[in-house]
Design a protein around this motif. Structure first.
Motif, PDB file in Angstrom:
ATOM      1  N   LYS A 145      47.815  30.709  42.347  1.00 42.57           N
ATOM      2  CA  LYS A 145      47.311  31.447  43.501  1.00 42.57           C
ATOM      3  C   LYS A 145      48.235  32.621  43.799  1.00 42.57           C
ATOM      4  N   TYR A 146      47.647  33.824  43.851  1.00 43.53           N
ATOM      5  CA  TYR A 146      48.430  35.040  44.050  1.00 43.53           C
ATOM      6  C   TYR A 146      48.030  35.762  45.334  1.00 43.53           C
ATOM      7  N   GLU A 147      48.925  36.610  45.811  1.00 42.41           N
ATOM      8  CA  GLU A 147      48.625  37.483  46.947  1.00 42.41           C
ATOM      9  C   GLU A 147      47.686  38.590  46.471  1.00 42.41           C
ATOM     10  N   LYS A 148      46.429  38.445  46.791  1.00 41.77           N
ATOM     11  CA  LYS A 148      45.442  39.442  46.354  1.00 41.77           C
ATOM     12  C   LYS A 148      45.734  40.778  47.018  1.00 41.77           C
ATOM     13  N   GLY A 149      45.687  41.838  46.249  1.00 42.77           N
ATOM     14  CA  GLY A 149      45.919  43.171  46.788  1.00 42.77           C
ATOM     15  C   GLY A 149      47.347  43.664  46.602  1.00 42.77           C
ATOM     16  N   PHE A 150      48.253  42.772  46.180  1.00 44.68           N
ATOM     17  CA  PHE A 150      49.630  43.219  45.953  1.00 44.68           C
ATOM     18  C   PHE A 150      49.679  44.085  44.695  1.00 44.68           C
ATOM     19  N   GLU A 151      50.218  45.294  44.838  1.00 41.49           N
ATOM     20  CA  GLU A 151      50.313  46.207  43.698  1.00 41.49           C
ATOM     21  C   GLU A 151      51.696  46.106  43.066  1.00 41.49           C
ATOM     22  N   VAL A 198      47.023  45.784  29.046  1.00 42.99           N
ATOM     23  CA  VAL A 198      47.283  45.613  30.481  1.00 42.99           C
ATOM     24  C   VAL A 198      45.980  45.807  31.257  1.00 42.99           C
ATOM     25  N   ILE A 199      45.604  44.780  31.984  1.00 39.89           N
ATOM     26  CA  ILE A 199      44.351  44.789  32.739  1.00 39.89           C
ATOM     27  C   ILE A 199      44.705  44.744  34.220  1.00 39.89           C
ATOM     28  N   GLU A 200      44.514  45.875  34.922  1.00 45.44           N
ATOM     29  CA  GLU A 200      44.966  45.947  36.311  1.00 45.44           C
ATOM     30  C   GLU A 200      43.962  46.567  37.272  1.00 45.44           C
ATOM     31  N   SER A 201      43.007  47.346  36.784  1.00 42.88           N
ATOM     32  CA  SER A 201      42.025  47.921  37.708  1.00 42.88           C
ATOM     33  C   SER A 201      41.038  46.839  38.139  1.00 42.88           C
ATOM     34  N   GLU A 202      40.445  47.044  39.309  1.00 39.62           N
ATOM     35  CA  GLU A 202      39.464  46.074  39.795  1.00 39.62           C
ATOM     36  C   GLU A 202      38.275  45.977  38.846  1.00 39.62           C
ATOM     37  N   ALA A 203      37.890  47.099  38.261  1.00 32.13           N
ATOM     38  CA  ALA A 203      36.763  47.098  37.326  1.00 32.13           C
ATOM     39  C   ALA A 203      37.080  46.268  36.091  1.00 32.13           C
ATOM     40  N   ASP A 204      38.288  46.438  35.562  1.00 27.36           N
ATOM     41  CA  ASP A 204      38.668  45.678  34.369  1.00 27.36           C
ATOM     42  C   ASP A 204      38.859  44.198  34.690  1.00 27.36           C
ATOM     43  N   LYS A 205      39.380  43.898  35.877  1.00 29.77           N
ATOM     44  CA  LYS A 205      39.504  42.492  36.285  1.00 29.77           C
ATOM     45  C   LYS A 205      38.126  41.835  36.346  1.00 29.77           C
ATOM     46  N   SER A 259      40.149  32.248  39.175  1.00 30.50           N
ATOM     47  CA  SER A 259      40.357  33.184  40.287  1.00 30.50           C
ATOM     48  C   SER A 259      41.651  33.981  40.156  1.00 30.50           C
ATOM     49  N   GLN A 260      42.634  33.434  39.474  1.00 32.09           N
ATOM     50  CA  GLN A 260      43.912  34.154  39.354  1.00 32.09           C
ATOM     51  C   GLN A 260      43.752  35.484  38.622  1.00 32.09           C
ATOM     52  N   ILE A 261      42.720  35.610  37.796  1.00 30.42           N
ATOM     53  CA  ILE A 261      42.464  36.874  37.112  1.00 30.42           C
ATOM     54  C   ILE A 261      42.175  37.973  38.135  1.00 30.42           C
ATOM     55  N   ALA A 262      41.384  37.639  39.160  1.00 36.19           N
ATOM     56  CA  ALA A 262      41.014  38.613  40.180  1.00 36.19           C
ATOM     57  C   ALA A 262      42.121  38.806  41.207  1.00 36.19           C
ATOM     58  N   THR A 303      46.907  41.349  34.649  1.00 35.00           N
ATOM     59  CA  THR A 303      46.855  40.382  33.553  1.00 35.00           C
ATOM     60  C   THR A 303      47.232  41.105  32.279  1.00 35.00           C
ATOM     61  N   ILE A 304      48.156  40.521  31.540  1.00 35.72           N
ATOM     62  CA  ILE A 304      48.572  41.090  30.252  1.00 35.72           C
ATOM     63  C   ILE A 304      47.986  40.221  29.148  1.00 35.72           C
ATOM     64  N   ALA A 305      47.136  40.821  28.323  1.00 33.92           N
ATOM     65  CA  ALA A 305      46.625  40.130  27.141  1.00 33.92           C
ATOM     66  C   ALA A 305      47.593  40.414  26.003  1.00 33.92           C
ATOM     67  N   VAL A 306      48.233  39.362  25.510  1.00 37.97           N
ATOM     68  CA  VAL A 306      49.201  39.514  24.430  1.00 37.97           C
ATOM     69  C   VAL A 306      48.458  39.332  23.103  1.00 37.97           C
ATOM     70  N   LEU A 307      48.486  40.365  22.290  1.00 33.65           N
ATOM     71  CA  LEU A 307      47.787  40.365  21.013  1.00 33.65           C
ATOM     72  C   LEU A 307      48.785  40.292  19.869  1.00 33.65           C
ATOM     73  N   GLY A 308      48.428  39.564  18.828  1.00 33.19           N
ATOM     74  CA  GLY A 308      49.269  39.490  17.636  1.00 33.19           C
ATOM     75  C   GLY A 308      48.732  40.410  16.554  1.00 33.19           C
ATOM     76  N   ASP A 309      49.620  41.057  15.845  1.00 32.43           N
ATOM     77  CA  ASP A 309      49.258  42.047  14.827  1.00 32.43           C
ATOM     78  C   ASP A 309      49.093  41.366  13.470  1.00 32.43           C
ATOM     79  N   LEU A 310      47.865  41.327  12.971  1.00 38.47           N
ATOM     80  CA  LEU A 310      47.590  40.726  11.664  1.00 38.47           C
ATOM     81  C   LEU A 310      48.000  41.640  10.515  1.00 38.47           C
TER      82      LEU A 310
END
Length: 208
Positions: free
Chosen positions: A21-27, A56-63, A74-77, A82-89
């Motif tokens: 659970k996060y403080e919604k709206g905290f930048e 890096v997913i931070e805009s409301e639209a991307d969330k 709900s933590q996504i919103a 949210t940082i999606a960590v991708l591995g390089d094949l």
């Protein structure tokens, strides 16, 4: 107080817990986000190929786009980022770092050629490429969580999401495999207490 008790790194590790659970709206300040991502990029990696990308997913639209990918958690919103960590094949394509080392006088051309040959030989195996992508991206993921905690933020690693939907939704190239989502922000509720198995059950000295 002993040196162990006063050790800042050990304190940060012990304080890191998965917050839901996060403080919604905290930048999250950009400087702090960049410090966290810099720490991630300073993780160790096989052959120093740096097998990671950070979406890096931070805009409301991307969330809003990510929310169904993560099954409505709900933590996504609510989290700041949210940082999606991708591995390089195809991390074997990153051997330009060896050219730079040769130019800087830190490596001979002969050693570079031997290393590049070794790497390209290993990357003939798709299984090795995938294993290395996931293994080394995991090192970076831990750095994200510890760096965030050291700056006073909280995180949660999320494995419960649809990787294929993530790829499709955010146009991730085939070169990269999703490994983990990590939410970052200010906790609205403390993490639930979680126990740990004693060392006697997880440590084997010498041999089984």
């Amino acid at each position: 107080m002993s040196g162990i008790e006063k050790n800042e790194t050990l304190r940060v590790i012990s304080e890191r817990h998965a917050v839901k659970k996060y403080e919604k709206g905290f930048e999250l300040p950009e400087a702090d986000l960049n410090a966290i991502l810099t720490a991630a990029a300073e993780a160790p990696s096989s052959w120093n190929l740096q097998h990671w990308r950070f979406l890096v997913i931070e805009s409301e639209a991307d969330k809003a786009k990510l929310l169904p990918v993560a099954y409505g958690q709900s933590q996504i919103a609510e989290s700041s980022v949210t940082i999606a960590v991708l591995g390089d094949l195809e991390a074997n394509r990153n051997t330009v770092i060896y050219d730079q080392a040769v130019e800087a006088g830190a490596l001979t051309a002969e050693v570079r050629d031997a290393l590049v040959g070794q790497i390209n030989g290993a990357y003939q195996s798709p299984q090795i490429a995938r294993d290395e992508a996931i293994r080394n991206a995991s090192f970076a993921s831990q750095n994200i969580m510890l760096a965030a905690r050291s700056l006073g933020y909280d995180t949660c690693p999320i494995g419960g999401y649809n990787p294929q939907k993530l790829i499709e939704t955010f146009n991730i190239p085939a070169r990269f495999v999703p490994t983990l989502l990590i939410t970052v922000g200010k906790a609205a509720q403390p993490a639930r207490p979680s126990g740990r198995l004693p060392l006697s059950e997880v440590v084997v000295k010498g041999s089984f």
